[in-house]
Design an enzyme around this catalytic site. Sequence first.
Site, PDB file in Angstrom:
ATOM      1  CG  MET A  83       5.285  -2.402  -8.535  1.00  0.00           C
ATOM      2  SD  MET A  83       5.970  -0.923  -7.558  1.00  0.00           S
ATOM      3  CE  MET A  83       4.844  -1.056  -6.122  1.00  0.00           C
ATOM      4  CG  ASP A 100       5.329   6.025  -4.149  1.00  0.00           C
ATOM      5  OD1 ASP A 100       5.699   5.517  -5.287  1.00  0.00           O
ATOM      6  OD2 ASP A 100       5.870   6.002  -3.105  1.00  0.00           O
ATOM      7  CG  MET A 156       1.819   3.591  -8.905  1.00  0.00           C
ATOM      8  SD  MET A 156       2.043   3.270  -7.019  1.00  0.00           S
ATOM      9  CE  MET A 156       2.966   4.738  -6.895  1.00  0.00           C
ATOM     10  CB  SER A 174       6.847   2.160   6.678  1.00  0.00           C
ATOM     11  OG  SER A 174       6.970   0.985   5.817  1.00  0.00           O
ATOM     12  CG  MET A 205      -0.521   6.282  -5.679  1.00  0.00           C
ATOM     13  SD  MET A 205      -0.683   5.633  -4.096  1.00  0.00           S
ATOM     14  CE  MET A 205       0.869   5.090  -3.728  1.00  0.00           C
ATOM     15  N   GLY A 226       1.750   2.683   1.276  1.00  0.00           N
ATOM     16  CA  GLY A 226       2.722   2.377   1.968  1.00  0.00           C
ATOM     17  C   GLY A 226       2.562   1.477   3.178  1.00  0.00           C
ATOM     18  N   GLY A 227       3.486   0.892   3.495  1.00  0.00           N
ATOM     19  CA  GLY A 227       3.561  -0.110   4.902  1.00  0.00           C
ATOM     20  C   GLY A 227       2.816  -1.253   4.824  1.00  0.00           C
ATOM     21  CG  HIS A 236       9.914   6.090  -5.001  1.00  0.00           C
ATOM     22  ND1 HIS A 236      10.547   5.519  -6.128  1.00  0.00           N
ATOM     23  CD2 HIS A 236       9.024   5.615  -4.518  1.00  0.00           C
ATOM     24  CE1 HIS A 236       9.510   4.590  -6.565  1.00  0.00           C
ATOM     25  NE2 HIS A 236       8.448   4.765  -5.732  1.00  0.00           N
ATOM     26  CB  SER A 238       8.520   5.993  -0.795  1.00  0.00           C
ATOM     27  OG  SER A 238       7.232   6.751  -1.170  1.00  0.00           O
ATOM     28  CG  ASP A 284       8.092   1.109  -4.822  1.00  0.00           C
ATOM     29  OD1 ASP A 284       7.903   1.370  -3.479  1.00  0.00           O
ATOM     30  OD2 ASP A 284       7.453   1.872  -5.563  1.00  0.00           O
ATOM     31  CG  HIS A 316       6.323   4.376  -8.821  1.00  0.00           C
ATOM     32  ND1 HIS A 316       6.091   3.450  -7.743  1.00  0.00           N
ATOM     33  CD2 HIS A 316       5.667   3.440  -9.747  1.00  0.00           C
ATOM     34  CE1 HIS A 316       5.373   2.406  -8.030  1.00  0.00           C
ATOM     35  NE2 HIS A 316       4.994   2.567  -9.270  1.00  0.00           N
ATOM     36  N   GLY A 376      -0.540   1.159  -4.199  1.00  0.00           N
ATOM     37  CA  GLY A 376      -1.432   1.951  -3.707  1.00  0.00           C
ATOM     38  C   GLY A 376      -1.105   2.517  -2.339  1.00  0.00           C
TER      39      GLY A 376
HETATM   40  C1  DX5 Z   1       3.485   1.645  -3.033  1.00  0.00           C
HETATM   41  C2  DX5 Z   1       4.401   2.662  -3.393  1.00  0.00           C
HETATM   42  C3  DX5 Z   1       5.793   2.598  -2.616  1.00  0.00           C
HETATM   43  C4  DX5 Z   1       5.464   2.613  -1.111  1.00  0.00           C
HETATM   44  C5  DX5 Z   1       6.686   1.841  -0.439  1.00  0.00           C
HETATM   45  O1  DX5 Z   1       2.416   1.923  -3.661  1.00  0.00           O
HETATM   46  O2  DX5 Z   1       4.777   2.592  -4.751  1.00  0.00           O
HETATM   47  O3  DX5 Z   1       6.854   3.490  -3.294  1.00  0.00           O
HETATM   48  O4  DX5 Z   1       5.501   3.896  -0.738  1.00  0.00           O
HETATM   49  O5  DX5 Z   1       6.214   2.027   0.975  1.00  0.00           O
HETATM   50  P1  DX5 Z   1       6.895   0.939   1.825  1.00  0.00           P
HETATM   51  O6  DX5 Z   1       8.372   1.016   1.950  1.00  0.00           O
HETATM   52  O7  DX5 Z   1       6.337   1.373   3.134  1.00  0.00           O
HETATM   53  O8  DX5 Z   1       6.216  -0.617   1.587  1.00  0.00           O
HETATM   54 ZN    ZN Z   2       6.637   3.617  -5.629  1.00  0.00          ZN
END
Ligand code: DX5
Ligand code: ZN
Length: 229
Positions: A141, A39, A72, A199, A41, A148-149, A37, A12, A176, A70, A146
């Site tokens: 999910m 994201d 969101m 991450s 948002m 990462g990490g 990937h 991602s 994810d 993806h 929302g």
């Molecule tokens: C979360 C995203 C993910 C995110 C995953 O809302 O849809 O794709 O970037 O990040 P990690 O692998 O750091 O949880």
């Molecule tokens: Zn995602």
Amino acid sequence: MSFDRSIKIAPSILSADFADFGREIRAVEDQGADWVHVDVMDGHFVPNITFGPPAVAAFRKHVTTVMDVHLMIAPVDPYIDAFARAGADIITAHVEAGAHIHRTLQAIRGAGARAGVALNPGTPAEAVEHLLDLADLVCVMTVNPGFGGQKFIDMTAKVRRLRAMIGDRPVHIEIDGGVDPATAPALAAAGADVLVAGSAVFRGGSVSNSAPYGENIAAIRAAAQAALG
Ligand code: DX5
Ligand code: ZN
């Protein structure tokens, strides 16, 4: 894009250097990423804002594998054509994003992309039961979307249930959130084939030192494949 259930690692770019997406994408692909990937948002469906169709079109120029977008966002339907024109190979929308996910999936395929449907942690597998002939991918999910990490939320039972529901259909199961070499094995064993990781891929590396990306991708892949026996 042909279908298979081999393990695919999808970094991602939410965890990449936001000032250097082109080189980041090329670095993770050179280091073994199967898909990229993206994201999206909107600050409404999720409490964070990332990028829109023009940015995704710019990423496309650098992606040589599969661009997995993806969404969101809510609403979804008014933006499907724009993301398809931006070059998304797969467009995934959330079940929770509106009242008419069935129509949304039809619209995604109608726009020429593969259609994905995502489930938040609180949404049961059964929410996609009547959508499986309209979908190319189900995204489970394992964090609340929302950021990462975040801390991994175990959805192994949901994945197992989905895998049984999907049967012989050519539908990917994507995970994810919080995927790393420790969490990947149980998910792969339960039937997931696409592992998104932000991450856990980008940690320790950079565009000028991208070998850690490759080590991170290889570690996730090896852990998942080992669980398949
Ligand atoms: C979360 C995203 C993910 C995110 C995953 O809302 O849809 O794709 O970037 O990040 P990690 O692998 O750091 O949880
Ligand atoms: Zn995602």
